[in-house]
Write a protein that holds these residues in place. Structure first.
Motif, PDB file in Angstrom:
ATOM      1  N   GLY A  33      -7.576  -2.447  -4.415  1.00 23.10           N
ATOM      2  CA  GLY A  33      -6.781  -1.233  -4.289  1.00 23.10           C
ATOM      3  C   GLY A  33      -7.525   0.000  -4.770  1.00 23.10           C
ATOM      4  O   GLY A  33      -7.475   1.066  -4.132  1.00 23.10           O
TER       5      GLY A  33
ATOM      6  N   GLY B 256       0.138  -7.357   5.705  1.00 18.87           N
ATOM      7  CA  GLY B 256      -0.607  -6.132   5.444  1.00 18.87           C
ATOM      8  C   GLY B 256      -0.684  -5.268   6.685  1.00 18.87           C
ATOM      9  O   GLY B 256       0.241  -5.215   7.489  1.00 18.87           O
TER      10      GLY B 256
ATOM     11  N   TRP C 102      -1.836  -4.609  -3.083  1.00 15.13           N
ATOM     12  CA  TRP C 102      -2.928  -4.901  -2.157  1.00 15.13           C
ATOM     13  C   TRP C 102      -3.211  -6.390  -2.076  1.00 15.13           C
ATOM     14  O   TRP C 102      -3.150  -7.108  -3.049  1.00 15.13           O
TER      15      TRP C 102
ATOM     16  N   LEU D  56       2.576  -5.970   0.974  1.00 18.03           N
ATOM     17  CA  LEU D  56       1.858  -4.696   1.080  1.00 18.03           C
ATOM     18  C   LEU D  56       2.467  -3.777   2.124  1.00 18.03           C
ATOM     19  O   LEU D  56       2.729  -2.600   1.849  1.00 18.03           O
TER      20      LEU D  56
END
Length: 226
Positions: free
Chosen positions: A61, A115, A136, A141
């Motif tokens: 991240g 994600g 992350w 996410l």
């Protein structure tokens, strides 16, 4: 201010295979890196490839957020960030994201693992502290990012959901959609899969050999496949 830049946030092939454990994967990720750079060049947008050599931060991240900040600091007010592990990503998707940003929208393209494989964001919607704290590399996410953007009242556009390559399971799943992937990548997929299958055959043969030598062994098996 300058306009839109593309961030290719992608490590070298040597670094990729350390975390993704794909046999013969170095050739695959070399090809994926070359492919995504070629597609970005075709978009005619300014781009920056930030690999592990330029990244800074203790966590993913931090490294990703710092990379975004470094491009905003160059004077760009819109960034399209992508990786190297989504072979279905095409130049057309990048151009669509750029057009959406010009119209004032934010773009988030989801991946199947929770994600995203592309995010297009305006500088005014970028909060470095909040971005760093997103979950992350976790399945929450995408949800957290969308909630973050909602707080900023950003109009979000989402493109098709794609699968990225994190492990052998992803590679095997992508085979089902092989028609939209280049011939050269298809060949590299086949090499990685073949190497993995050969490993399983060796495992099985070794186990059978041990079993025949110790037919009354009641203990744990010599090898267990994951």
């Amino acid at each position: 201010m300058r306009s839109t830049a593309v961030l290719i946030f992608a490590n070298s092939s040597k670094e990729e295979i350390r975390s993704k454990h794909l046999q013969r994967g170095e050739m695959l990720f070399d090809s994926l890196n070359n492919s995504v750079i070629r597609k970005v060049k075709q978009s005619k947008l300014t781009y920056f490839h930030i690999s592990e050599k330029q990244q800074c931060g203790a966590s993913f991240g931090e490294r990703f957020t710092n990379a975004l900040q470094s491009i905003f600091d160059k004077g760009f007010d819109k960034i399209i960030a992508i990786g190297n592990d989504t072979p279905h990503l095409q130049t057309a998707h990048i151009k669509t994201a750029a057009e959406a940003l010009i119209k004032g929208n934010t773009v988030v393209d989801p991946s199947l693992d929770g994600g995203f494989y592309l995010v297009g964001i305006h500088k005014c919607d970028f909060n470095k502290e909040k971005f760093t704290k997103l979950p992350w590399q976790k399945i929450t996410l995408l949800k957290s990012l969308l909630e973050n953007l909602k707080e900023n009242q950003s109009a979000v556009i989402q493109l098709p959901v794609f699968r990225d390559i994190d492990d052998m399971r992803d590679l095997l799943s992508l085979v089902g959609y092989i028609k939209t992937i280049s011939i050269s990548l298809q060949k590299l997929f086949a090499i990685c899969i073949a190497v993995k299958q050969q490993f399983y055959v060796l495992q099985d043969n070794f186990y059978i050999s041990q079993l025949s030598q110790n037919p009354y062994n009641k203990g744990s098996p010599v090898l267990v496949k994951n």
